[in-house]
Enzyme design. Structure first.
Site, PDB file in Angstrom:
ATOM      1  CD  GLU A   1      12.508   4.502   9.674  1.00 46.49           C
ATOM      2  OE1 GLU A   1      11.464   4.682   8.307  1.00 46.49           O
ATOM      3  OE2 GLU A   1      12.936   3.506   9.823  1.00 46.49           O
TER       4      GLU A   1
ATOM      5  CD  GLU B   1       7.215  -0.804  13.407  1.00 50.02           C
ATOM      6  OE1 GLU B   1       8.371  -1.942  12.875  1.00 50.02           O
ATOM      7  OE2 GLU B   1       7.556   0.104  12.718  1.00 50.02           O
TER       8      GLU B   1
ATOM      9  N   GLY C   1      15.494  -1.814  12.268  1.00 55.69           N
ATOM     10  CA  GLY C   1      16.949  -1.629  11.344  1.00 55.69           C
ATOM     11  C   GLY C   1      18.121  -2.096  11.830  1.00 55.69           C
TER      12      GLY C   1
ATOM     13  CG  HIS D   1       7.561   3.889  10.513  1.00 57.32           C
ATOM     14  ND1 HIS D   1       8.697   4.118  10.848  1.00 57.32           N
ATOM     15  CD2 HIS D   1       7.523   2.462  10.680  1.00 57.32           C
ATOM     16  CE1 HIS D   1       9.804   2.884  10.674  1.00 57.32           C
ATOM     17  NE2 HIS D   1       8.625   2.273  10.512  1.00 57.32           N
TER      18      HIS D   1
ATOM     19  N   GLY E   1      10.188  -4.753   8.207  1.00 62.37           N
ATOM     20  CA  GLY E   1      10.893  -3.563   7.483  1.00 62.37           C
ATOM     21  C   GLY E   1      11.641  -4.402   5.860  1.00 62.37           C
ATOM     22  N   GLY E   2      13.402  -4.042   6.542  1.00 61.98           N
ATOM     23  CA  GLY E   2      14.722  -4.719   5.780  1.00 61.98           C
ATOM     24  C   GLY E   2      13.996  -6.445   4.878  1.00 61.98           C
TER      25      GLY E   2
ATOM     26  CG  ASN F   1       7.365   0.444   6.118  1.00 62.26           C
ATOM     27  OD1 ASN F   1       7.666   0.955   4.894  1.00 62.26           O
ATOM     28  ND2 ASN F   1       7.984   0.651   7.173  1.00 62.26           N
ATOM     29  CD1 TRP F   2       8.001  -3.561   0.503  1.00 57.80           C
ATOM     30  CD2 TRP F   2       7.629  -2.753  -1.603  1.00 57.80           C
ATOM     31  NE1 TRP F   2       7.725  -4.495  -0.054  1.00 57.80           N
ATOM     32  CE2 TRP F   2       7.302  -4.256  -1.352  1.00 57.80           C
ATOM     33  CE3 TRP F   2       8.099  -2.439  -2.711  1.00 57.80           C
ATOM     34  CZ2 TRP F   2       7.262  -5.042  -2.742  1.00 57.80           C
ATOM     35  CZ3 TRP F   2       7.109  -3.238  -3.672  1.00 57.80           C
ATOM     36  CH2 TRP F   2       6.273  -4.173  -3.845  1.00 57.80           C
ATOM     37  CE  LYS F   3      11.135   0.373   7.619  1.00 52.47           C
ATOM     38  NZ  LYS F   3      12.924   0.811   9.043  1.00 52.47           N
TER      39      LYS F   3
ATOM     40  CB  SER G   1      15.773  -6.925  14.151  1.00 58.25           C
ATOM     41  OG  SER G   1      16.197  -5.648  13.695  1.00 58.25           O
TER      42      SER G   1
HETATM   43  C1  PEP Z   1       9.943  -0.925  10.361  1.00 58.16           C
HETATM   44  O1  PEP Z   1      10.847   0.045  10.142  1.00 58.16           O
HETATM   45  O2  PEP Z   1       8.778  -0.862  10.526  1.00 58.16           O
HETATM   46  C2  PEP Z   1      10.944  -2.442  11.080  1.00 58.16           C
HETATM   47  C3  PEP Z   1       9.800  -3.270  11.491  1.00 58.16           C
HETATM   48  O3  PEP Z   1      12.008  -2.772  10.120  1.00 58.16           O
HETATM   49  P1  PEP Z   1      13.638  -3.667  10.237  1.00 58.16           P
HETATM   50  O4  PEP Z   1      12.460  -5.099  10.130  1.00 58.16           O
HETATM   51  O5  PEP Z   1      14.074  -3.098   9.267  1.00 58.16           O
HETATM   52  O6  PEP Z   1      13.819  -3.418  11.685  1.00 58.16           O
END
Ligand code: PEP
Length: 253
Positions: free
Chosen positions: A100, A170, A176, A98, A237-238, A9-11, A216
């Site tokens: 967010e 999640e 994050g 999600h 994510g990251g 997920n590049w956000k 993470s």
């Molecule tokens: C996400 O936002 O879906 C996620 C898992 O982010 P991260 O891997 O950066 O924790």
């Protein structure tokens, strides 16, 4: 057979040029290094979907997702993007719910249900996200909290609709933050989610549902997480913004 999936997920990150080089690098690494049966999903921002999609077209492991979809079919909804529009540019999956989106855009359970229904009707596969905030875990109410999220949005789907979805657990405190759920914490929640799903739908469908872990996840912890019985991959994510890290996570099964 449960599908193994790693979705990035590049956000709201990357310029157009950066997005194209990232996906080209991932595409090449996946071609060269990934042998197993794994579905790799990239989720760029809306304006890049078509170009990114074209770049991965020739790679049968690579698939395209959107980060969001409208709960409306079409019409006067300025700024929204419909499920049929996504479908028409080659999108296959869409992230729905999600944390967010729930937090910053106040998307409630009913809205998420409507989004899933419309997406499925257009032939898209929702990746439905659930997960508790830290205070719920600290109060030992995390199972109840996630169970309620499933009940409020997922349980209203038909069996046929349910067969089209992927679930992503999640925990919000792990997104994050660099703080990952332990493999044991993640496994027990995944097993609980599967158990809840088997009460809502038929047991075989629940058994076959892909449940991803997100929060993470990185090349250092993916192997242990993915080795758990009920963890079928990750929503990243990251670490999905770096081709080397993302590919190493894909190779962690
Ligand atoms: C996400 O936002 O879906 C996620 C898992 O982010 P991260 O891997 O950066 O924790």
């Amino acid at each position: 057979m449960r599908k193994k999936i790693v979705a990035g997920n590049w956000k709201m990150n990357k310029t157009y040029e950066e997005a194209l080089s990232l996906v080209s690098e991932i595409d090449n690494m996946v071609k060269d290094e990934v042998n197993g049966d794994v579905t790799v999903i990239v989720t760029p921002p809306f304006p890049y979907l078509q170009s990114v999609g074209k770049l991965v077209q020739g790679n049968d492991k690579m698939h395209l997702a959107a980060q969001n979809v409208s709960e409306y079919e079409s019409g006067a909804y300025t700024g929204e993007v419909s499920a049929s529009m996504l479908k028409s540019v080659g999108v296959e999956y869409v992230i729905i719910g999600h944390s967010e989106r729930r937090l910053y855009h106040h998307e409630d359970a009913q809205t998420l249900y409507k989004k899933m229904k419309l997406a499925i009707a257009q032939g898209l596969k929702p990746i439905f996200c659930c997960g508790e905030p830290l205070e719920e875990r600290d109060a030992d109410r995390h199972f109840e909290y996630v169970g309620q999220q499933l009940k409020d949005s997922v349980s209203y789907l038909s069996n046929e609709e349910f067969n089209q979805i992927v679930v992503a657990y999640e925990p919000i405190w792990a997104i994050g933050t660099g703080k990952t759920a332990s493999s044991q914490q993640a496994q027990e929640m995944h097993a609980y989610i599967r158990e809840q799903l088997s009460r809502m739908f038929d047991a075989e469908a629940a058994f076959n549902c892909t449940i991803l872990y997100g929060g993470s996840c990185n090349p250092g912890n993916a192997q242990e997480l993915f080795a758990q019985e009920d963890i079928d991959g990750g929503l990243i994510g990251g670490a999905s913004l770096k081709s080397r890290d993302f590919t190493d996570i894909i190779k962690s099964f």
